[in-house]
Design a protein around this motif. Structure first.
Motif, short mmCIF file in Angstrom:
data_model
loop_
_atom_site.label_atom_id
_atom_site.label_comp_id
_atom_site.label_asym_id
_atom_site.label_seq_id
_atom_site.Cartn_x
_atom_site.Cartn_y
_atom_site.Cartn_z
N CYS A 17 0.84 -1.20 0.00
CA CYS A 17 0.00 0.00 0.00
C CYS A 17 0.87 1.25 0.00
O CYS A 17 0.62 2.20 -0.76
CB CYS A 17 -0.92 -0.01 1.22
N TRP A 18 1.89 1.25 0.87
CA TRP A 18 2.78 2.41 0.95
C TRP A 18 3.49 2.65 -0.39
O TRP A 18 3.60 3.78 -0.85
CB TRP A 18 3.80 2.21 2.06
N VAL A 21 0.77 3.99 -3.08
CA VAL A 21 0.31 5.37 -2.91
C VAL A 21 1.45 6.37 -3.09
O VAL A 21 1.23 7.53 -3.43
CB VAL A 21 -0.38 5.58 -1.54
N MET A 28 -4.34 7.66 -2.44
CA MET A 28 -4.43 8.07 -1.05
C MET A 28 -5.37 9.25 -0.89
O MET A 28 -6.08 9.37 0.12
CB MET A 28 -3.04 8.42 -0.52
N ALA A 31 -8.80 7.77 -0.69
CA ALA A 31 -9.05 7.05 0.56
C ALA A 31 -9.19 8.00 1.74
O ALA A 31 -10.11 7.87 2.56
CB ALA A 31 -7.93 6.05 0.82
N ILE A 145 -14.22 3.67 -0.54
CA ILE A 145 -12.79 3.37 -0.52
C ILE A 145 -12.50 2.03 -1.17
O ILE A 145 -11.57 1.89 -1.98
CB ILE A 145 -12.26 3.37 0.93
N SER A 146 -13.30 1.02 -0.85
CA SER A 146 -13.07 -0.32 -1.40
C SER A 146 -13.27 -0.36 -2.91
O SER A 146 -12.54 -1.06 -3.62
CB SER A 146 -14.00 -1.34 -0.72
N SER A 149 -10.28 1.59 -4.87
CA SER A 149 -8.92 1.21 -4.52
C SER A 149 -8.48 0.02 -5.33
O SER A 149 -9.29 -0.86 -5.67
CB SER A 149 -8.83 0.85 -3.03
N ARG A 154 -6.57 -3.03 -1.17
CA ARG A 154 -7.91 -2.62 -0.74
C ARG A 154 -8.10 -2.80 0.76
O ARG A 154 -8.63 -1.92 1.45
CB ARG A 154 -8.95 -3.43 -1.52
N LEU A 157 -6.30 -0.05 2.79
CA LEU A 157 -6.92 1.27 2.71
C LEU A 157 -8.24 1.31 3.49
O LEU A 157 -8.54 2.30 4.17
CB LEU A 157 -7.16 1.66 1.25
N THR A 160 -7.88 1.81 7.19
CA THR A 160 -7.65 3.17 7.69
C THR A 160 -8.95 3.84 8.14
O THR A 160 -8.92 4.74 8.99
CB THR A 160 -7.00 4.05 6.60
N ASN A 161 -10.08 3.38 7.60
CA ASN A 161 -11.36 3.96 8.02
C ASN A 161 -11.63 3.66 9.49
O ASN A 161 -12.12 4.52 10.24
CB ASN A 161 -12.50 3.42 7.15
#
Length: 440
Positions: A17-18, A21, A28, A31, A145-146, A149, A154, A157, A160-161
């Motif tokens: 993910c890092w 993004v 990002m 998201a 978001i899903s 992404s 997915r 991200l 993070t919610n």
């Protein structure tokens, strides 16, 4: 809240993910903009706990009538139930982006209504409006978001919610503490809630609709344009084909079981595997609510005051530990849930919850049993040896509240050296409340 949950991911997915993004900041941006919905959810959960202390000070009816306090707190939850149901319809009819924008508008006006409320009933109306916005945003944000992404990141991200929810709770306690000495106190606490809604509204105006919803509405070219911003050029066609297969399968299922919520639920219940999974999921969510964590989050400063810390500012400061541990717990679960498994983490968590709920029950019962009685009959009977001498000399003793008793300096509810310091048993109560929030 406390209510809801999030998809989880392992460390490999977070690393990916890092990297993704970093190469594509647009992902990002999508998201985090949608994740503000989780922040709104968390902020609304936490902010009323501190604001209620000062609402009681301004309105005598609220201070004396616990059912009015409960109504102010619970109406946001009632509004959220309606908002979530209506939000589902809006998501299908007008899209995820429109649902988030509408939730922001409702939430903003609810915050303003509460901030300028001339009486408790207007606060209740504002709480209902805020609840509607929270209900709509809390179910739409993770969905958006899903669907916006890349599949490989997915879970990370969407996770993070959940962190935004607990982070919003912690932020609300910080803001409550910041406004303890400001003119208007609770009006600022509740009114500031409108700022994240405005920020999200502005950000969402520049963001696209969910590509899946667009494809579902046969707006294929628009869906493709969005996917081109999210995926590398060589992956766009593959993702578009996957989207087509998914939507076609969904339409085929609808042709068999019918459209509409009731038809879909009936179809799901006919499938044995889906039915068992649904039962397990519902049971977990119901158990999560019935452990009492919402009570802790909504009434944390009040509980701390009942534990002997009579000062509003001290109670709010100590409640930061509650919300902070809650946020830390979210991070811990995100890091370890795939290493140790959902079942093991849930069993450990429930064991901790049961243990500290039992401690809370015991110490509150002990406090109730050994606390000196304060009342007209007891004080008149004992005379100069009254269990609370301050009650005898008080000109307005019949109007005393729990907080007045805490400040009476009777050597149990408060420490003799300071009326806002607790006795030993109340320190145990406070510790148990903090640990309950952590184990949740």
């Amino acid at each position: 809240m406390v209510e809801g949950g999030a998809t989880t991911a392992d460390r490999t997915e977070f690393t990916e993910c890092w990297r993704t993004v970093w190469k594509t900041p647009y992902i990002m941006r999508l998201a985090l903009s949608a994740g503000i919905g989780g922040l709104l959810f968390g902020y609304d959960t936490g902010v009323i706990s501190g604001a209620l202390l000062y609402i009681r000070d301004d309105f005598e009816d609220v201070d004396k009538k616990t059912w009015l306090q409960e109504t102010i707190v619970s109406m946001a939850v009632a509004g959220a139930i309606i908002g979530a149901a209506f939000g589902g319809y809006m998501n299908d009819r007008w899209g995820r982006r429109v649902a988030i924008l509408a939730a922001d508008i409702v939430f903003f006006f609810g915050a303003i209504v509460m901030a300028v409320a001339p009486n408790p009933w207007v606060i209740i109306i504002g709480r209902i409006l805020v609840g509607l916005g929270v209900g709509m945003a809390s179910m739409t944000a993770p969905l958006y978001i899903s669907e916006a992404s890349p599949a490989r990141i997915r879970g990370a991200l969407v996770s993070t919610n959940g962190l935004m929810i607990t982070g919003g709770q912690f932020l609300s306690y910080l803001i409550n503490l910041a406004f303890t000495r400001a003119p208007g106190t609770w009006r600022w606490m509740l009114g500031v809630a409108g700022i994240p809604a405005v920020v999200q509204f502005v950000l969402m105006l520049s963001l696209p609709e969910s590509p899946r919803w667009l494809y579902r509405k046969d707006r294929v070219d628009e869906a493709r344009a969005i996917l081109e911003k999210i995926y590398p050029a060589h992956e766009v066609e593959d993702e578009l084909n996957a989207l087509k297969l998914s939507v076609d399968a969904e339409k085929a299922d609808e042709a068999i079981i019918g459209e509409g919520m009731i038809a879909k639920v009936k179809g799901a219940l006919k499938n044995r595997v889906v039915r068992r999974g649904l039962y397990a999921g519902i049971t977990v969510q119901v158990a999560q609510q019935f452990v009492g964590i919402n009570t802790v989050m909504y009434y944390a400063p009040t509980i701390v005051q009942f534990a002997g810390f009579a000062s509003n500012s001290v109670a709010l400061a100590l409640s930061l530990i509650t919300s902070g541990l809650n946020a830390v717990g979210s991070i811990v679960s995100m890091c370890f849930v795939d290493r140790y498994g959902r079942r093991r983490l849930m069993l450990v968590s429930m064991t901790g919850i049961i243990f500290f709920l039992v401690i809370l029950s015991v110490v509150f019962m002990e406090a109730s049993s050994h606390a000196p009685k304060i009342g007209g009959v007891e004080s008149a009977h004992f005379g100069s040896n009254s269990t609370c001498s301050a009650y005898l000399t008080a000109p307005d003793a019949p109007r005393w509240s729990c907080m007045t008793c805490l400040k009476a300096d009777c050597a149990f509810c408060a420490n003799a050296a300071s009326e806002v310091s607790p006795s030993a048993i109340h320190c145990i109560i406070t510790f148990s409340v903090f640990m309950l929030s952590n184990w949740y």
